[in-house]
Design a protein around this motif. Structure first.
Motif, PDB file in Angstrom:
ATOM      1  N   MET A  91      -3.691  -6.605  14.868  1.00 16.14           N
ATOM      2  CA  MET A  91      -4.197  -5.184  13.312  1.00 16.14           C
ATOM      3  C   MET A  91      -2.790  -5.016  12.167  1.00 16.14           C
ATOM      4  SD  MET A  91      -4.893  -2.873  16.729  1.00 16.14           S
ATOM      5  CE  MET A  91      -2.876  -2.738  17.323  1.00 16.14           C
ATOM      6  N   ILE A  92      -4.143  -3.783  11.496  1.00 16.49           N
ATOM      7  CA  ILE A  92      -3.832  -3.605  10.254  1.00 16.49           C
ATOM      8  C   ILE A  92      -3.697  -2.137   9.934  1.00 16.49           C
ATOM      9  CG2 ILE A  92      -3.794  -4.074   7.619  1.00 16.49           C
ATOM     10  CD1 ILE A  92      -4.832  -6.540   8.706  1.00 16.49           C
ATOM     11  N   ASP A  93      -3.185  -1.640   9.336  1.00 12.80           N
ATOM     12  CA  ASP A  93      -3.072   0.483   9.305  1.00 12.80           C
ATOM     13  C   ASP A  93      -2.945   0.047   7.620  1.00 12.80           C
ATOM     14  OD1 ASP A  93      -3.124   2.664   8.744  1.00 12.80           O
ATOM     15  OD2 ASP A  93      -2.569   3.865  10.830  1.00 12.80           O
ATOM     16  N   PHE A  94      -2.979   0.077   6.730  1.00 14.24           N
ATOM     17  CA  PHE A  94      -2.881   0.134   5.277  1.00 14.24           C
ATOM     18  C   PHE A  94      -3.491   1.304   4.682  1.00 14.24           C
ATOM     19  CE2 PHE A  94      -2.235  -2.126   0.886  1.00 14.24           C
ATOM     20  CZ  PHE A  94      -1.619  -3.399   1.271  1.00 14.24           C
ATOM     21  N   HIS A  95      -3.264   2.474   4.925  1.00 17.86           N
ATOM     22  CA  HIS A  95      -2.535   3.560   4.345  1.00 17.86           C
ATOM     23  C   HIS A  95      -2.290   5.067   6.235  1.00 17.86           C
ATOM     24  CE1 HIS A  95      -3.548   6.493   1.779  1.00 17.86           C
ATOM     25  NE2 HIS A  95      -2.904   7.487   2.635  1.00 17.86           N
ATOM     26  N   CYS A  96      -1.291   4.673   6.478  1.00 20.01           N
ATOM     27  CA  CYS A  96      -0.424   5.569   6.802  1.00 20.01           C
ATOM     28  C   CYS A  96       0.520   6.425   6.232  1.00 20.01           C
ATOM     29  CB  CYS A  96       0.104   4.691   8.441  1.00 20.01           C
ATOM     30  SG  CYS A  96       0.423   5.926   9.915  1.00 20.01           S
ATOM     31  N   HIS A  97       0.702   7.923   7.125  1.00 16.23           N
ATOM     32  CA  HIS A  97       1.831   8.627   6.783  1.00 16.23           C
ATOM     33  C   HIS A  97       2.900   9.334   8.009  1.00 16.23           C
ATOM     34  CE1 HIS A  97      -0.763  10.205   3.035  1.00 16.23           C
ATOM     35  NE2 HIS A  97      -1.310  10.318   3.988  1.00 16.23           N
ATOM     36  N   VAL A  98       3.513   7.444   8.098  1.00 18.00           N
ATOM     37  CA  VAL A  98       4.605   7.419   9.323  1.00 18.00           C
ATOM     38  C   VAL A  98       5.255   8.734   9.344  1.00 18.00           C
ATOM     39  CG1 VAL A  98       5.664   6.203  10.332  1.00 18.00           C
ATOM     40  CG2 VAL A  98       3.798   4.675   9.721  1.00 18.00           C
ATOM     41  N   ASP A  99       5.822   9.001   8.198  1.00 15.06           N
ATOM     42  CA  ASP A  99       6.662  10.016   8.128  1.00 15.06           C
ATOM     43  C   ASP A  99       6.903  11.218   8.543  1.00 15.06           C
ATOM     44  OD1 ASP A  99       5.375  10.163   5.321  1.00 15.06           O
ATOM     45  OD2 ASP A  99       7.078  10.943   4.416  1.00 15.06           O
ATOM     46  N   LEU A 100       5.023  11.486   8.569  1.00 10.05           N
ATOM     47  CA  LEU A 100       5.031  13.263   8.982  1.00 10.05           C
ATOM     48  C   LEU A 100       4.659  13.191  10.376  1.00 10.05           C
ATOM     49  CD1 LEU A 100       2.233  13.909   5.367  1.00 10.05           C
ATOM     50  CD2 LEU A 100       5.042  13.802   5.886  1.00 10.05           C
ATOM     51  N   TYR A 101       3.846  12.107  10.875  1.00  9.80           N
ATOM     52  CA  TYR A 101       4.122  12.196  12.671  1.00  9.80           C
ATOM     53  C   TYR A 101       5.406  13.555  12.716  1.00  9.80           C
ATOM     54  CZ  TYR A 101       0.564   9.129  13.320  1.00  9.80           C
ATOM     55  OH  TYR A 101      -0.708   8.398  12.919  1.00  9.80           O
ATOM     56  N   PRO A 102       5.438  13.866  14.405  1.00 12.75           N
ATOM     57  CA  PRO A 102       7.089  15.150  14.695  1.00 12.75           C
ATOM     58  C   PRO A 102       7.853  13.646  15.190  1.00 12.75           C
ATOM     59  CG  PRO A 102       4.514  15.339  15.832  1.00 12.75           C
ATOM     60  CD  PRO A 102       4.291  13.924  14.903  1.00 12.75           C
TER      61      PRO A 102
END
Length: 243
Positions: A1-12
């Motif tokens: 699977m591909i997630d080509f736009h995610c703000h990983v650093d902004l998850y809690p």
């Protein structure tokens, strides 16, 4: 699977999210909203996760002073995002700051030989395309969660734009109609987590599978074919990022 736009650093819990992405072998473009977030977000990456250098348009008026930092980091990043313009009424007072920052970013990418760019264009598709047209050497633009008109979509296609599509976009008939017009060889999936709700809670990066199913339905292809299209597209884009 591909997630080509995610703000990983902004998850809690960004470290847990990053670890789960790697365990699932999810290919992720982890976008940043400010250059000062680069170091911390990069530390979450590695494996199947790529970090992109960004300066979000909604923060342009507050963080334009970080452009020199953007310029210093850029040589070490083949991917740029999230950048672009936001035409929402709540950001109208800061429109010129947005334009100045986005123009600076495009010029810097142009001078650096081009970058793969994840671009925000909410209520600003035409101004974004106007600036992309002025900087054709800035790289490969990927319009994240594109919400423009059909005419703007056709113009974006003619300018060589790619598109990242997520579950939120595919909930409306209008979003599906746009996806049906997009070139299959220039589409990738995204979650835009944690800014999207899925099932009454914050979406998780691996829930892009909802978008895969919906795009396959729009295009009338089975999931095996859909997975192959997305994989081919990602490989093409990654090869551009390595040039």
């Amino acid at each position: 699977m591909i997630d080509f736009h995610c703000h990983v650093d902004l998850y809690p819990n960004p470290r847990e999210i990053a670890r789960e992405c790697r365990e699932r072998k999810l290919r992720v473009l982890s976008v940043t909203t400010t250059p000062s977030a680069w170091d911390g977000t990069s530390a979450l990456g590695g494996g199947t996760m790529i970090t992109a250098l960004g300066l979000h348009p909604q923060l342009a008026h507050e963080r334009k002073g970080e452009l020199p930092l953007f310029d210093r980091i850029l040589p070490g990043s083949a991917y740029v995002g999230e950048v672009g313009l936001d035409g929402g009424p709540e950001f109208k007072a800061h429109w010129q700051d947005q334009v100045d920052v986005f123009r600076h970013v495009l010029n810097a990418c142009n001078e650096a030989g081009g970058r793969v760019m994840s671009i925000h264009s909410r209520r600003a598709s035409t101004p974004v395309l106007d600036l992309l047209e002025l900087y054709p050497g800035s790289g490969t633009p990927i319009l994240h969660w594109f919400t423009g008109t059909v005419r703007e979509l056709d113009r974006a296609i003619s300018l060589g734009c790619w598109f990242s599509v997520g579950p939120a976009m595919l909930r409306s008939k209008r979003g599906k109609d746009l996806v049906m017009r997009m070139p299959q060889e220039r589409v990738l999936t995204e979650s835009d987590g944690p800014f999207v709700q899925q099932g009454g809670r914050t979406i998780l990066p691996w829930e892009v599978d909802v978008a895969v199913d919906a795009i396959a339905e729009c295009w009338g292809c089975d999931l095996g074919v859909m997975d192959q299209i997305l994989s081919n597209n990602l490989n093409m884009l990654l090869s551009e990022g390595q040039q």
